[in-house]
Structure formats: C-alpha cells, structure tokens
Design an enzyme around this catalytic site. Structure first.
Site, PDB file in Angstrom:
ATOM      1  N   ARG A 162     -14.298  26.707  -5.396  1.00 27.50           N
ATOM      2  CA  ARG A 162     -13.973  27.633  -6.492  1.00 27.50           C
ATOM      3  C   ARG A 162     -14.438  29.067  -6.208  1.00 27.50           C
ATOM      4  O   ARG A 162     -14.369  29.918  -7.087  1.00 27.50           O
ATOM      5  CB  ARG A 162     -14.572  27.130  -7.811  1.00 27.50           C
ATOM      6  N   SER A 186     -17.964  16.622  -6.989  1.00 30.26           N
ATOM      7  CA  SER A 186     -16.850  16.199  -6.143  1.00 30.26           C
ATOM      8  C   SER A 186     -17.050  16.588  -4.685  1.00 30.26           C
ATOM      9  O   SER A 186     -16.748  15.808  -3.778  1.00 30.26           O
ATOM     10  CB  SER A 186     -15.540  16.787  -6.669  1.00 30.26           C
ATOM     11  N   ARG A 212     -19.189  24.056 -18.252  1.00 32.65           N
ATOM     12  CA  ARG A 212     -18.444  22.916 -17.721  1.00 32.65           C
ATOM     13  C   ARG A 212     -19.404  21.924 -17.075  1.00 32.65           C
ATOM     14  O   ARG A 212     -19.339  20.731 -17.322  1.00 32.65           O
ATOM     15  CB  ARG A 212     -17.412  23.414 -16.717  1.00 32.65           C
ATOM     16  N   ASP A 213     -20.285  22.437 -16.231  1.00 34.73           N
ATOM     17  CA  ASP A 213     -21.365  21.624 -15.681  1.00 34.73           C
ATOM     18  C   ASP A 213     -22.627  21.769 -16.526  1.00 34.73           C
ATOM     19  O   ASP A 213     -23.694  21.266 -16.158  1.00 34.73           O
ATOM     20  CB  ASP A 213     -21.650  22.033 -14.231  1.00 34.73           C
ATOM     21  N   ARG A 266     -15.905  31.040 -16.021  1.00 32.34           N
ATOM     22  CA  ARG A 266     -15.519  30.543 -14.694  1.00 32.34           C
ATOM     23  C   ARG A 266     -14.031  30.221 -14.613  1.00 32.34           C
ATOM     24  O   ARG A 266     -13.457  30.184 -13.525  1.00 32.34           O
ATOM     25  CB  ARG A 266     -16.349  29.309 -14.337  1.00 32.34           C
ATOM     26  N   ARG A 286     -21.135  26.463  -3.488  1.00 35.16           N
ATOM     27  CA  ARG A 286     -20.010  25.537  -3.295  1.00 35.16           C
ATOM     28  C   ARG A 286     -18.742  26.326  -3.022  1.00 35.16           C
ATOM     29  O   ARG A 286     -18.469  27.336  -3.674  1.00 35.16           O
ATOM     30  CB  ARG A 286     -19.859  24.640  -4.519  1.00 35.16           C
ATOM     31  N   ALA A 287     -17.939  25.843  -2.093  1.00 29.27           N
ATOM     32  CA  ALA A 287     -16.844  26.640  -1.542  1.00 29.27           C
ATOM     33  C   ALA A 287     -15.578  26.675  -2.384  1.00 29.27           C
ATOM     34  O   ALA A 287     -14.964  27.736  -2.539  1.00 29.27           O
ATOM     35  CB  ALA A 287     -16.498  26.116  -0.144  1.00 29.27           C
TER      36      ALA A 287
END
Length: 516
Positions: free
Chosen positions: A266, A65, A156-157, A188, A263-264
């Site tokens: 989360r 995303s 999740r990923d 997570r 990545r920012a």
C-alpha cells in the site's frame, strides 16, 4: 501426442478466515456454510498459528497478509521489517542508518525541509507510530530545524475512530522539540490505495505536495473532529491541510521525504507519484528534485534510497517447485495478487520458470461490503478450469473476501461473503476429488471471526490473533503429525504430499503424514 494430466495440489488461502469458538459477531461461525461444515467433519484438520513470534512478529502482534504469505511461501519463520526496525531502535543504530543519514544531510546542506509521510498508527501492520516518533527525535538530534509530518490515518488495523490519541502524541512531541507540526492528514483510503484508484492517490499527493485540499484547518485535531462530524472515520478522512500562522506547507525542490511505512503493497502507488519522471496516472505540476527515502523496499523499480533493503530468501516453495520441473499457477484478485506472487515468493517480483499467474480485477466499488462476493466468482471459474486442465502440479490461490469485507466492519456483509466462499469451496472440492488431486485450505490471519469487539461493543475492523484452520481434502489417508503448527509449516506439507524433498533452508515441519 498424448497429454499427461497432472494431479494438482491446490493451496487455498482464505484471507482473514480465523477460528474462534465464540459466536459473538463471528461472521464465519454464524454464516450458513454447509460445505465448510462437512469438510470440517469429514477431512483431516488442525489449527495453526498465524501471528506473534511464530511468524516473525513481536509478541502478541497480529498477523497480516504480507507476513502470512511470506511465511507460507518461504517455509520458515521470516523475521519481519517491524521486528528488524524495532531491533535497530532498541540497539540505538536506527539513527546511524546510511539512507536516513543521507536524507537528513540533504536537508541540512540545503537548509530545506524534512517531510515524514506514513501511517500514524500503533497497528503494526503497515507501520508503527513509534518508528515515526523515533525518527522525529533523531531528526532533532541531528540538527533538523523544520520537520513536517503528513499523517495517514488508520481505522482499519485499529478501531475506526482511534486516531486522536496518535495525533495528540505526535503533536506533543513536535511541540516539545520545537521542530514543526502535522502539516496534513488523510485517511489511508486515499494515500495507501493499492488497486489503481489513482483519483484517490491524487487527492493525497496534492494535499502533501501542493497544499491543495478540499479542507484546511488550524490543527490536525480540528481536522479529525470535523471529519467525524462529516461521519468520516479515520480510514476515510478526506485529505486535509493544516495552516499554522497563515502558512501552508508544500514539498519543494531539495527537500527530503522519508516514507515511514514498512509494508510495501500500500506504499507503492503514492511513492511512484513522488519519484517517477514519466509519471502519467494524474497530472503533477512538476517532477520534484527531492531526496525520497523509503523505510523498506516497496518496489524494485522505484528510484529512491531504501533504509532497510530486503534480504532475498532462497529455496522458497516456488523455487523448489521450479528446480523439480513442476508447473505452478498463482491466482488472486487485485487486492491480494501481490500476496500470492511477490510476497509468496519471498519478495521476488519475477516469475519462476514454469510459474503462470492470473490476475482477476477486483470490483470497482467504494467499499467491499457493497459487493461481498467481490471477484470470487471469476477466481473460482479460472481455478476450476485450471484444475480440469491437468496442466499444473501446484496451484496457489487467495480469496480476499473474509479479510476485505471484514475490514468494513459490516457484520451482515461479512456473513454474505463467507456464505459465498462456501459455495466456491464446494466447486473446488468437487474438481479436486474428481481429478484425484490434493487440496489444502488455510488462512493467513483472522479477521471476520470477530466483527464486533466484545469489550467495547464497537465494530472491530482489524485482524485477530486467533489460530487459523489447516485442512486436507483429498483421497490420501492423512494424519496430523504436528501439534502447534504455524504458517511456515505449510510449504513442507505441500512438498511432502507431492513427494518432493524439503530443502535445508525450509525449517518448517510437515503438518500431516500421508500414507504412501
């Protein structure tokens, strides 16, 4: 005074809505979607790329995303932090980074501990375990004696129960280097919340900082096995501390903490818990005097060192609209609000002049398969009202459902989410056509298009690398002008239909030609 009604150009981003011809557990293809089916037949459409090199990621890396919205909003391929960090490691400059060196020097100077926190995963969406392994090796080379890894688990990923391999790799490396061990593990779900569920963040923080957790085991592998026995997959592992030789690790004054996520979105909440002097979302024993370093910039308000600071792109779609005196609206529910604002604007927190924003709270449920419609009803109500108002030249919205429900691995719930979105799209179509506007429908990456891995027959909760749709809905005659398009071609297409000149910084190309 006569109010001039604007003809809105609307960009609808269906998060996680990939395209696949396969009907094998394809929640999008198998759902009942009469509106989508009719739009697909009636209006100009094509498929575009949302992953890999075409969005600035390594080859074959699935999109996400953050990456998707940055590429869409900037109108050019934006090379992502993952690619930049990989390059630094490849060129052997990673260990020379000033912020990383300062964190290590602080530990050596004070004879203190180095803590690495982050998502221990090969997923490549929020982090990459190879970066963590490289950081461990550099710490050893630079003379660190005690390093503790606080591992957030993915699921999740990556497949829901796949953390064992990553934990074994980390354990072996730390053991081979005689450097330290995994001091805590947690899913997570707790450490990487982004929806102000501070009770979750508190559990993760207390396990890392205070060695205070519901569970304590002798190894990270034992912690994982016991979590599986409690039917908790990687994402939902309850924060757990690891005891070695009767010793539990705490974060203490003069320690250094390096957050290894790139990545920012989360990474922000728990970073504020570490760094804010006046933090009040949950009680802390004290405000720690530590060196806190983040791999990338998570939030400009955070008081910490940043190893790879952002490069601010100019002439993004939002900026071009402002310069042309156009009004714009960004709207999404909580889960995707940063994406249509911060990320869409190329990492800019501030609103542009003429830019309004609407945040719809996401529902307070444990997992979104319990409420597949999420907050789409409220988003749609606000969207239709905005279109009818004639106030906005351009609206950018995000529907989170096909991604967030897709991540749960619940196929039936994902189909329900898709079917609800179909009803929302019907309302948007009617409003846009009634007011002679333009609507483009696309996605930032795939997800719900594959809910079960055909090779393993197990739930597939990660994104896909499938192409995504790009559809024009409006009264203008349009023809596909670009084969093999990508997300960075969307902004030039919007400028084209709005009659606005494309700036040279936007290297994307228009996907549709429109009759004048």
């Amino acid at each position: 005074m006569r109010i001039i009604m604007k003809k809105t150009t609307l960009l609808v981003i269906l998060d996680g809505w990939g395209y696949s011809d396969s009907d094998y557990f394809n929640a999008i293809k198998n759902a009942n979607t009469p509106t989508w089916d009719s739009i697909w037949q009636e209006f100009p459409k094509t498929l575009i790329n949302a992953s890999s090199l075409e969005v600035g990621l390594p080859r074959s890396q699935m999109g996400n995303s953050e990456v998707g919205h940055v590429n869409i909003g900037c109108g050019r391929v934006v090379y992502q932090e993952l690619t930049k960090i990989d390059k630094a490691i490849e060129e052997k400059t990673f260990g020379d980074n000033k912020a990383i060196c300062a964190a290590i020097d602080n530990v050596i100077k004070n004879d203190s501990n180095l803590h690495l926190i982050g998502l221990l995963s090969p997923g490549g969406v929020h982090s990459h375990e190879e970066h963590i392994f490289e950081m461990i090796k550099i710490a050893k080379q630079k003379g660190i004696k005690r390093l503790y890894l606080h591992a957030f688990l993915d699921g999740r990923d990556t497949p829901p129960r796949s953390a064992e391999k990553s934990i074994k790799k980390a354990d072996k490396l730390l053991q081979d280097l005689n450097l330290g061990y995994i001091a805590s593990v947690c899913g997570r779900y707790y450490a990487m919340d982004r929806d102000n569920r501070w009770d979750r963040v508190e559990k993760a923080y207390n396990a890392i900082v205070n060695a205070n957790a519901d569970f304590i085991y002798d190894s990270a592998l034992e912690a994982l096995e016991q979590s599986y026995a409690r039917d908790q997959s990687d994402e939902f592992v309850i924060p757990t501390c690891i005891k070695k030789d009767g010793h539990l690790v705490k974060v203490q004054d003069n320690d250094s903490v390096i957050f290894m996520n790139f990545r920012a979105d989360r990474a922000r909440e728990i970073s504020h818990a570490f760094t804010d002097e006046s933090f009040d979302h949950f009680p802390r024993k004290k405000h720690l005097n530590i060196n806190f370093t983040t791999l990338t910039e998570y939030d400009s308000k955070l008081k910490c060192a940043v190893a790879f600071p952002p490069e601010q792109p100019i002439n993004t779609l939002g900026e071009v609209l402002m310069k042309n005196h156009k009004t714009q609206l960004r709207i999404a529910e909580t889960e995707k609000y940063p994406h249509v604002t911060f990320f869409f604007n190329g990492g800019r927190e501030e609103q542009f002049e003429g830019e309004d924003r609407i945040l719809i709270p996401s529902p307070k449920v444990a997992t979104y398969d319990l409420q597949p419609e999420m907050s789409a009803p409220e988003v749609t109500d606000k969207l239709v009202a905005a279109i009818n108002s004639g106030k906005y030249d351009c609206i950018v919205c995000n529907y989170a459902n096909s991604d967030m429900v897709g991540h749960t691995g619940n196929y039936e719930a994902a189909m329900q989410a898709i079917e609800y979105l179909d009803k929302c799209i019907a309302r948007l179509k009617d409003a846009i056509l009634e007011h002679d506007g333009n609507m483009f429908i696309t996605a930032d990456h795939g997800n719900a298009d594959m809910m079960v891995n055909p090779e393993t027959q197990k739930p597939h909760t990660a994104h896909t690398t499938n192409l995504v749709p790009f559809i024009y809905v409006g009264h203008k005659k349009a023809q596909v002008a670009l084969e093999h398009g990508k997300l960075s071609d969307i902004a030039p297409t919007l400028l084209n239909v709005m009659g606005i000149a494309q700036p040279k910084e936007m290297t994307g190309k228009t996907i549709f030609n429109f009759e004048k």
